[in-house]
Design an enzyme around this catalytic site. Structure first.
Site, PDB file in Angstrom:
ATOM      1  N   THR A 188       0.835  -1.214   0.000  1.00 18.88           N
ATOM      2  CA  THR A 188       0.000   0.000   0.000  1.00 18.88           C
ATOM      3  C   THR A 188       0.866   1.259   0.000  1.00 18.88           C
ATOM      4  O   THR A 188       1.801   1.355   0.784  1.00 18.88           O
ATOM      5  CB  THR A 188      -0.897   0.087   1.271  1.00 18.88           C
ATOM      6  OG1 THR A 188      -1.604  -1.131   1.411  1.00 18.88           O
ATOM      7  CG2 THR A 188      -1.856   1.243   1.228  1.00 18.88           C
ATOM      8  N   THR A 206      -3.901   0.702  -3.302  1.00 22.30           N
ATOM      9  CA  THR A 206      -3.344  -0.636  -3.096  1.00 22.30           C
ATOM     10  C   THR A 206      -4.033  -1.659  -3.983  1.00 22.30           C
ATOM     11  O   THR A 206      -5.176  -1.443  -4.412  1.00 22.30           O
ATOM     12  CB  THR A 206      -3.534  -1.055  -1.619  1.00 22.30           C
ATOM     13  OG1 THR A 206      -2.858  -2.274  -1.371  1.00 22.30           O
ATOM     14  CG2 THR A 206      -4.994  -1.235  -1.259  1.00 22.30           C
ATOM     15  N   GLY A 218      -9.946  -3.981   1.725  1.00 23.31           N
ATOM     16  CA  GLY A 218      -9.182  -3.684   2.935  1.00 23.31           C
ATOM     17  C   GLY A 218      -9.469  -2.291   3.476  1.00 23.31           C
ATOM     18  O   GLY A 218     -10.532  -1.709   3.245  1.00 23.31           O
ATOM     19  N   GLY A 242      -5.288  -4.838   6.372  1.00 21.68           N
ATOM     20  CA  GLY A 242      -6.435  -3.944   6.410  1.00 21.68           C
ATOM     21  C   GLY A 242      -7.442  -4.278   7.484  1.00 21.68           C
ATOM     22  O   GLY A 242      -7.999  -3.375   8.128  1.00 21.68           O
TER      23      GLY A 242
HETATM   24  N1  GLY Z   1      -3.594  -2.218   3.613  1.00 17.82           N
HETATM   25  C1  GLY Z   1      -4.002  -2.816   2.428  1.00 17.82           C
HETATM   26  C2  GLY Z   1      -4.995  -3.873   2.577  1.00 17.82           C
HETATM   27  O1  GLY Z   1      -5.077  -4.528   3.599  1.00 17.82           O
HETATM   28  O2  GLY Z   1      -5.704  -4.102   1.630  1.00 17.82           O
END
Ligand code: GLY
Length: 328
Positions: A188, A206, A218, A242
């Site tokens: 991300t 992301t 997420g 996430g």
């Molecule tokens: N932080 C990115 C996700 O979990 O999709």
């Protein structure tokens, strides 16, 4: 015990870190002290934040808009073919399909997000179009794709990048699902920026968790989880698993803690403490936060070691290791 932050020398990281008109930083002082009260500044997650910051900085100088800057910055990462966690070249879900999530927000509360979107090279620009051209905040899936077509966004062929295909083929041998901590030291891109006049904006984009269930979304496109910006206080963004970030509404939490008087660093550390308390199997979960307040002080903290971030100010563009709750 908390790890002390380690400042990574700019000279180790190549000339890409020197932005036009910037002098190299010489000091190895704490980056939060170094940047205390600094405006403008751009802050972004992981080392891919360095070239992203450079593009954001150039855009800020060109248009004077912090919103333009945070959009331009993460577009750089969305195009990075080496990156397996952002953009259409990212790792796919378990069906072999790459779906993208993104959000953008300004300090006046306006925001736009897209989730579970396919075939769009720049989901961050689509999120901005949702913010600016619709009465809504969030579009998902086929609706987001149709909106992109209507707005003239080109549709990309649905084909995994060579790197993603190679990794997906390897994964299919066992099809074992397990989040990977600090995947190749990135996951991300979240970017937050403060202009010289004190206006804030942020962006987050992301391809999400590798080999996620089809339809999984997420934190990145969830306002308050992956990103939150308020001109009265400051801004925060998140990276990592996430689900763990959504559970504590991480970015909103950090901004609210700053509103109550915590420094950006204290607020990030408290968010990590709560995330650790609210999530099981914490040894398998990495998450990290970045924050800036309206005075231009910054903070960063993660669950585990390995999280770093890029900080661009008038003095330079540097990579900094964030502290973490646990040691390796
Ligand atoms: N932080 C990115 C996700 O979990 O999709």
């Amino acid at each position: 015990m908390l790890q002390r932050r380690k400042f990574i020398k700019q000279s180790l990281l190549g000339s890409a870190l020197l932005l036009p008109g910037m002098a190299a930083l010489e000091s190895q002082a704490s980056p939060s002290k170094k940047s205390s009260g600094t405006k403008p500044l751009i802050l972004s997650t992981w080392s891919h934040g360095l070239p992203a910051n450079a593009d954001a900085w150039a855009k800020l100088k060109q248009t004077g808009s912090i919103l333009d800057a945070v959009e331009a910055g993460v577009r750089n990462t969305e195009l990075d073919l080496e990156n397996l966690s952002v953009g259409l070249q990212g790792l796919p879900d378990r069906e072999g399909i790459t779906t993208l999530d993104a959000s953008i927000m300004q300090g006046d509360g306006s925001c736009g997000t897209v989730a579970f979107v396919r075939q769009v090279k720049h989901p961050i620009s689509l999120a901005r179009a949702v913010m600016e051209k619709t009465p809504h905040v969030m579009l998902v899936g086929e609706g987001a794709r149709q909106f992109a077509i209507a707005q003239g966004f080109p549709m990309e062929e649905e084909k995994l990048s060579p790197n993603a295909q190679k990794e997906y083929d390897k994964w299919k041998v066992t099809s074992q699902y397990k989040p990977i901590i600090n995947i190749e030291n990135h996951d991300t891109i979240g970017m937050i920026g403060l202009d010289a006049a004190g206006k804030l904006a942020g962006s987050c984009t992301t391809s999400g968790l590798a080999y996620k269930m089809h339809g999984r979304v997420g934190d990145s496109p969830i306002i308050g989880a992956g990103l939150f910006v308020d001109d009265e206080v400051g801004a925060a963004t998140a990276t990592g698993l996430g689900e763990s970030i959504i559970r504590i509404c991480g970015s909103f939490l950090i901004v609210e803690l700053m509103r109550q008087g915590r420094s950006p660093q204290e607020a990030c550390e408290e968010a990590v403490r709560r995330l650790v308390a609210k999530n099981k199997n914490i040894k398998d979960i990495q998450a990290g936060f970045l924050a800036v307040n309206k005075e231009g002080e910054v903070g960063a903290f993660a669950v585990h070691p390995g999280f770093n971030y890029a900080l661009a100010t008038d003095s330079g563009n540097v990579l900094v290791d964030a502290g973490s709750q646990f040691k390796s």
